[in-house]
Scaffold this motif. Structure first.
Motif, PDB file in Angstrom:
ATOM      1  N   GLY A  64       0.903  -1.222  -0.135  1.00  0.00           N
ATOM      2  CA  GLY A  64       0.026  -0.024  -0.023  1.00  0.00           C
ATOM      3  C   GLY A  64       0.919   1.102   0.082  1.00  0.00           C
ATOM      4  N   ALA A  65       1.822   1.311   0.783  1.00  0.00           N
ATOM      5  CA  ALA A  65       2.922   2.318   1.039  1.00  0.00           C
ATOM      6  C   ALA A  65       3.347   2.695  -0.424  1.00  0.00           C
ATOM      7  CB  ALA A  65       3.797   2.214   2.028  1.00  0.00           C
ATOM      8  N   GLY A  70       3.991   5.579  -5.754  1.00  0.00           N
ATOM      9  CA  GLY A  70       4.223   5.437  -7.259  1.00  0.00           C
ATOM     10  C   GLY A  70       2.819   6.121  -7.898  1.00  0.00           C
ATOM     11  N   LEU A  71       1.707   6.116  -7.317  1.00  0.00           N
ATOM     12  CA  LEU A  71       0.502   6.922  -7.933  1.00  0.00           C
ATOM     13  C   LEU A  71       0.840   8.592  -7.810  1.00  0.00           C
ATOM     14  CD1 LEU A  71      -2.420   6.214  -8.986  1.00  0.00           C
ATOM     15  CD2 LEU A  71      -3.010   6.692  -6.505  1.00  0.00           C
ATOM     16  N   VAL A  72       1.445   9.004  -6.492  1.00  0.00           N
ATOM     17  CA  VAL A  72       2.024  10.410  -6.619  1.00  0.00           C
ATOM     18  C   VAL A  72       2.851  10.610  -7.634  1.00  0.00           C
ATOM     19  CG1 VAL A  72       2.800  12.077  -4.998  1.00  0.00           C
ATOM     20  CG2 VAL A  72       1.031  10.546  -4.406  1.00  0.00           C
ATOM     21  N   GLU A  73       3.687   9.893  -7.690  1.00  0.00           N
ATOM     22  CA  GLU A  73       5.042  10.162  -8.677  1.00  0.00           C
ATOM     23  C   GLU A  73       4.580  10.191  -9.987  1.00  0.00           C
ATOM     24  OE1 GLU A  73       9.490   8.080  -9.689  1.00  0.00           O
ATOM     25  OE2 GLU A  73       8.210   6.925  -8.448  1.00  0.00           O
ATOM     26  N   LYS A  74       3.574   9.429 -10.482  1.00  0.00           N
ATOM     27  CA  LYS A  74       3.246   9.284 -11.712  1.00  0.00           C
ATOM     28  C   LYS A  74       2.202  10.490 -12.181  1.00  0.00           C
ATOM     29  CE  LYS A  74       0.873   6.479 -15.148  1.00  0.00           C
ATOM     30  NZ  LYS A  74      -0.073   5.245 -15.408  1.00  0.00           N
ATOM     31  N   PHE A  75       1.318  11.041 -11.156  1.00  0.00           N
ATOM     32  CA  PHE A  75       0.274  12.006 -11.340  1.00  0.00           C
ATOM     33  C   PHE A  75       0.697  13.416 -10.686  1.00  0.00           C
ATOM     34  CE2 PHE A  75      -1.916   7.854 -12.243  1.00  0.00           C
ATOM     35  CZ  PHE A  75      -2.128   8.027 -13.521  1.00  0.00           C
ATOM     36  N   ASP A  76       1.567  13.516  -9.846  1.00  0.00           N
ATOM     37  CA  ASP A  76       1.661  14.657  -9.140  1.00  0.00           C
ATOM     38  C   ASP A  76       3.195  14.811  -8.829  1.00  0.00           C
ATOM     39  OD1 ASP A  76       1.338  17.031  -7.835  1.00  0.00           O
ATOM     40  OD2 ASP A  76       0.075  16.246  -6.247  1.00  0.00           O
ATOM     41  N   TYR A  77       4.086  14.959  -9.816  1.00  0.00           N
ATOM     42  CA  TYR A  77       5.349  14.459  -9.471  1.00  0.00           C
ATOM     43  C   TYR A  77       6.082  15.687  -8.805  1.00  0.00           C
ATOM     44  CZ  TYR A  77      10.324  14.236 -10.649  1.00  0.00           C
ATOM     45  OH  TYR A  77      11.813  13.891 -10.749  1.00  0.00           O
ATOM     46  N   GLU A  78       5.669  16.916  -8.978  1.00  0.00           N
ATOM     47  CA  GLU A  78       6.346  17.889  -8.154  1.00  0.00           C
ATOM     48  C   GLU A  78       6.024  17.832  -6.546  1.00  0.00           C
ATOM     49  OE1 GLU A  78       4.774  21.890  -9.499  1.00  0.00           O
ATOM     50  OE2 GLU A  78       6.350  21.664 -11.231  1.00  0.00           O
ATOM     51  N   ASN A  79       4.713  17.506  -6.239  1.00  0.00           N
ATOM     52  CA  ASN A  79       4.387  17.296  -4.834  1.00  0.00           C
ATOM     53  C   ASN A  79       5.093  16.002  -4.384  1.00  0.00           C
ATOM     54  OD1 ASN A  79       2.823  19.727  -4.311  1.00  0.00           O
ATOM     55  ND2 ASN A  79       1.097  18.629  -5.236  1.00  0.00           N
ATOM     56  N   TYR A  80       5.304  15.062  -5.140  1.00  0.00           N
ATOM     57  CA  TYR A  80       6.058  13.732  -4.983  1.00  0.00           C
ATOM     58  C   TYR A  80       7.537  14.089  -4.292  1.00  0.00           C
ATOM     59  CZ  TYR A  80       8.961   9.575  -5.698  1.00  0.00           C
ATOM     60  OH  TYR A  80       9.765   8.690  -5.542  1.00  0.00           O
ATOM     61  N   LEU A  81       8.068  15.197  -4.824  1.00  0.00           N
ATOM     62  CA  LEU A  81       9.605  15.539  -4.702  1.00  0.00           C
ATOM     63  C   LEU A  81       9.482  16.318  -3.231  1.00  0.00           C
ATOM     64  CD1 LEU A  81      10.925  16.890  -7.865  1.00  0.00           C
ATOM     65  CD2 LEU A  81      11.487  14.688  -6.919  1.00  0.00           C
ATOM     66  N   THR A  82       8.212  17.183  -3.134  1.00  0.00           N
ATOM     67  CA  THR A  82       8.339  17.766  -1.779  1.00  0.00           C
ATOM     68  C   THR A  82       8.070  17.246  -0.730  1.00  0.00           C
ATOM     69  OG1 THR A  82       5.815  18.279  -2.197  1.00  0.00           O
ATOM     70  CG2 THR A  82       7.672  20.008  -3.016  1.00  0.00           C
ATOM     71  N   THR A  83       7.045  15.895  -1.065  1.00  0.00           N
ATOM     72  CA  THR A  83       6.715  14.995   0.051  1.00  0.00           C
ATOM     73  C   THR A  83       8.064  14.066   0.737  1.00  0.00           C
ATOM     74  OG1 THR A  83       4.569  14.800  -0.807  1.00  0.00           O
ATOM     75  CG2 THR A  83       5.068  13.107   0.940  1.00  0.00           C
ATOM     76  N   LEU A  84       8.936  13.802  -0.495  1.00  0.00           N
ATOM     77  CA  LEU A  84      10.193  12.902  -0.095  1.00  0.00           C
ATOM     78  C   LEU A  84      11.103  13.595   0.749  1.00  0.00           C
ATOM     79  CD1 LEU A  84      11.315  11.603  -3.569  1.00  0.00           C
ATOM     80  CD2 LEU A  84      10.330  10.111  -1.722  1.00  0.00           C
ATOM     81  N   LEU A  85      11.060  14.994   1.002  1.00  0.00           N
ATOM     82  CA  LEU A  85      11.844  15.735   1.785  1.00  0.00           C
ATOM     83  C   LEU A  85      11.198  16.229   3.304  1.00  0.00           C
ATOM     84  CD1 LEU A  85      12.934  18.665  -0.607  1.00  0.00           C
ATOM     85  CD2 LEU A  85      14.277  16.634   0.110  1.00  0.00           C
ATOM     86  N   LEU A  86      10.013  15.494   3.481  1.00  0.00           N
ATOM     87  CA  LEU A  86       9.413  15.317   4.752  1.00  0.00           C
ATOM     88  C   LEU A  86      10.131  14.480   5.723  1.00  0.00           C
ATOM     89  CD1 LEU A  86       5.577  15.374   3.957  1.00  0.00           C
ATOM     90  CD2 LEU A  86       7.035  17.253   4.698  1.00  0.00           C
ATOM     91  N   PRO A  87      10.082  14.341   7.254  1.00  0.00           N
ATOM     92  CA  PRO A  87      10.606  13.513   7.929  1.00  0.00           C
ATOM     93  C   PRO A  87       9.966  12.261   7.637  1.00  0.00           C
ATOM     94  CG  PRO A  87       9.943  15.658   9.143  1.00  0.00           C
ATOM     95  CD  PRO A  87       9.583  15.747   7.720  1.00  0.00           C
ATOM     96  N   LYS A  88      10.874  11.098   8.105  1.00  0.00           N
ATOM     97  CA  LYS A  88      10.682   9.814   7.674  1.00  0.00           C
ATOM     98  C   LYS A  88       9.422   9.289   8.184  1.00  0.00           C
ATOM     99  CE  LYS A  88      12.590   5.126   7.761  1.00  0.00           C
ATOM    100  NZ  LYS A  88      13.758   4.343   8.030  1.00  0.00           N
ATOM    101  N   GLU A  89       8.975   9.991   9.593  1.00  0.00           N
ATOM    102  CA  GLU A  89       7.783   9.364  10.291  1.00  0.00           C
ATOM    103  C   GLU A  89       6.468  10.032   9.835  1.00  0.00           C
ATOM    104  OE1 GLU A  89       9.728  12.778  12.527  1.00  0.00           O
ATOM    105  OE2 GLU A  89      10.232  10.967  11.725  1.00  0.00           O
ATOM    106  N   LEU A  90       6.495  11.042   8.901  1.00  0.00           N
ATOM    107  CA  LEU A  90       5.238  11.610   8.314  1.00  0.00           C
ATOM    108  C   LEU A  90       5.125  11.347   6.827  1.00  0.00           C
ATOM    109  CD1 LEU A  90       5.543  15.276   9.799  1.00  0.00           C
ATOM    110  CD2 LEU A  90       4.235  13.509  10.440  1.00  0.00           C
TER     111      LEU A  90
END
Length: 346
Positions: A64-65, A70-90
């Motif tokens: 599920g994770a 993969g869904l966010v990376e495919k359809f919302d790439y910019e927010n995918y990059l910003t989410t990767l920079l969040l803390p690991k627990e979030l």
């Protein structure tokens, strides 16, 4: 004692005792041995089933994770990059929320050709929100859908406002051929879509601050308006553009001219400039509140970086939406996001 043992009767008595003891011990060993073996088997079987169940659940969690990422990376790439920079627990919970937003926005894609199917899809996602807040025993189809399964796990570990999740769905019920009347109506739509998602991400961090909510509202409006501008070159003829009618009437421009977006059309340039200025004004207000933002919130507000980048490219292209620099992906975005994170800015 020896004479008694030598006596025949005594020998018979002793042999009877020995035989009885042997038979009783043999019978007891014959009775107790089979009872101990099933107990061992009964104690071992639940452990095996428990470990198998745990492995199956962990496998579903990982799937599920990864599916949400993969869904966010495919359809919302910019927010995918910003989410990767969040803390690991979030990160897993943030990807679950963004994946839910992607699924809801994809459900609207069939409104032009099959409006009834689009309504049913939106109703499915709207009803699924209540299912995610219910106990696991009554989760029904939620456990079979990876995005909803991750969303339910997020809801179970963090207190999220159900209202913001519902706004993500109800905002998309707007007809695609329905034009915005005013700038204020355009801002309200952006607030219901993008700002609601930012409010949910702030709730994940556990921070409760009026100034943070105020900045999230302004950033969501700026991001939402810029995203609607970026969607104009890809819009169909049956779909209304995001430029409000009051702006079109003020400059004497039709929606067809906005869709064509020719280079020397000054009226189209003025319309796009006015809408982009509204987005830039909200972005400036968000930046003014930067000193009051906690470090964790600054990482959540990283979508301000791609929003600012698009508005800057649009300005350099003299507000021509079809310019190549405004359509293609920003290759320098990962470096700029890392730079902003390094200095705790957005």
């Amino acid at each position: 004692m020896r004479r008694l043992l030598q006596n025949s009767n005594g020998q018979l008595f002793v042999t009877q005792i020995v035989s009885r003891h042997a038979s009783s011990s043999g019978a007891s060993s014959h009775v107790h041995k089979p009872q101990k073996e099933p107990r061992k088997q009964q104690q071992q079987q639940p452990k095996a089933t428990t470990t198998q169940t745990t492995e199956a659940v962990s496998r579903e969690d990982k799937f599920g994770a990864k599916y949400c990422m993969g869904l966010v990376e495919k359809f919302d790439y910019e927010n995918y990059l910003t989410t990767l920079l969040l803390p690991k627990e979030l990160r897993p919970a943030a990807f679950a929320l963004r994946a839910f937003n992607v699924e809801v926005s994809r459900a609207v894609g069939a409104q032009l050709s099959e409006p009834q199917i689009a309504k049913l899809r939106l109703k499915f996602w709207y009803d699924s929100i209540d299912k995610c807040f219910e106990p696991k025993s009554s989760s029904s189809y939620v456990k079979d859908q990876p995005v909803l399964r991750e969303l339910r796990r997020t809801v179970g570990t963090t207190k999220l406002n159900k209202l913001y999740l519902r706004r993500l769905v109800t905002a998309r019920e707007r007809a695609p051929n329905q034009a915005f009347e005013t700038i204020r109506e355009l801002e309200d739509y952006a607030d219901q879509t993008c700002s609601s998602l930012l409010h949910l991400l702030v709730q994940l961090s556990g921070i409760h601050d009026i100034q943070v909510d105020h900045a999230a509202s302004h950033l969501g409006k700026a991001q939402g308006i810029s995203m609607l501008l970026r969607a104009i070159p890809h819009a169909g003829r049956q779909q209304a553009v995001c430029v409000p009618l009051e702006v079109l009437v003020r400059h004497g421009v039709s929606q067809e001219r906005i869709l064509r977006s020719q280079r020397d059309d000054k009226g189209v340039e003025e319309c796009i400039f006015e809408v982009a200025s509204a987005a830039n004004a909200h972005l400036k207000l968000t930046r003014q509140l930067l000193p009051q933002m906690p470090r964790l919130v600054r990482k959540i507000f990283l979508p301000a970086v791609p929003t600012e980048g698009y508005l800057e490219r649009l300005r350099r292209a003299r507000f021509q939406l079809t310019h190549p620099s405004c359509i293609k992906r920003d290759t320098m975005l990962p470096a700029r996001l890392f730079w902003k994170t390094l200095f705790n800015k957005y």
